[in-house]
Design an enzyme around this catalytic site. Structure first.
Site: not given
Ligand code: SAM
Length: 277
Positions: A86, A105, A155-156, A158
């Protein structure tokens, strides 16, 4: 009748959020992607029915994932972000005088949809000349890279679907290899209230790799239980030992809304877990 979506956290608990309107609804090769609006949170990125980030509170999560690490490392020049499609984490990293940021990403569509609908979160971060965007599985990248990074930020989503690999011991071991001799890693480590086992799993994996491991928290209203955890693993610099003056000095050219020197220190003071199964 307004629609609601529920993020089922487990432990017999789900967090539901009202959907005012759907601006985008599609499926990539990896996940169900939605951009929806809510009267309190504004525009939201939702992946597989889990709210990932919202216009209203994204600053809390992204500032707290990024700045403790980039203020702790004395000279963070090369940064790696795993996930973060994002762009919110990337935007915070670029506030620092870093020389190079690689963001890996897995889902190109998350980046494209975020750039189109969530410019208030990613702004023009992806266009910054210091940025290299790679569309691939983060674990594949860290397995094969010969590069070394001062800071790695995970920054994954869950641990389900493609995100599951980013909570495995092998992934963190490969990240440790990809860090410089005084590098440090921070991973989002789940809801401190409802995902105790997930946080402990990350702490255990990092504890086997780093001399300094510390969990801290931030209040992120859109996330289940609000109290969200992050866990740092560091080869040398301990984020818990920073003096307020050191933090203040590093923040002089870094505008923030949530992260401050007192917040940095207080974040490492963890509340007892009311629900701990
Ligand atoms: N802040 C959110 C949170 O804490 O839940 C995460 C935000 S970001 C949207 C999560 C990103 O991780 C998604 O875009 C997803 O596609 C990406 N992702 C999941 N598994 C991945 C993997 N194995 N490699 C790279 N990116 C991955």
């Amino acid at each position: 009748m307004k629609e609601w979506i529920s993020d089922i956290v487990g432990l017999g608990y789900a967090q539901s959020i009202q959907i005012d309107s759907i601006l985008y609804d599609g499926r990539s090769a990896f996940q169900h992607i939605q951009i929806a609006t809510n009267p309190a949170f504004g525009r939201m990125l939702i992946l597989d029915d889990a709210v990932q980030t919202t216009e209203a509170d994204e600053f809390a999560y992204h500032e707290m994932l990024v700045h403790p690490a980039l203020v702790t490392h004395p000279h963070p020049l090369r940064v790696l972000i795993i996930g973060g499609g994002d762009g919110g984490t990337l935007e915070e990293v670029l506030k620092h005088p870093v020389e190079h940021v690689t963001i890996v990403e897995i889902d190109r569509e998350v980046v494209e949809i975020s750039r189109k609908f969530l410019s208030s979160i990613c702004d023009r971060a992806f266009d910054d000349r210091r940025v290299r965007l790679l569309i691939e599985d983060g674990i594949e990248f860290v397995r094969r890279t010969q590069e070394r990074f001062d800071v790695i930020l995970v920054d994954s989503t869950d641990p389900k679907g493609p995100g599951a690999a980013l909570f495995a011991a092998e992934f963190f071991a490969a990240c440790a290899r990809a860090l410089t001799d005084d590098g440090l890693l921070v991973a989002q480590s789940g809801s401190y209230i409802f995902q105790a086992n997930l946080t402990e799993r990350v702490v255990g994996h990092l504890g086997a790799l780093f001399p300094e491991v510390a969990t801290y928290w931030a209040a992120v209203p859109a996330y289940p239980g609000v109290v969200w955890s992050f866990t740092a693993g560091s080869k040398r610099h301990d984020p818990r030992t920073l003096a307020a003056q050191q933090i203040a000095r590093r923040l002089q050219s870094v505008p923030t809304r949530y992260y401050t020197p007192p917040i940095h220190t207080a974040a490492f003071v963890l509340p007892p877990r009311p629900i701990d199964k």
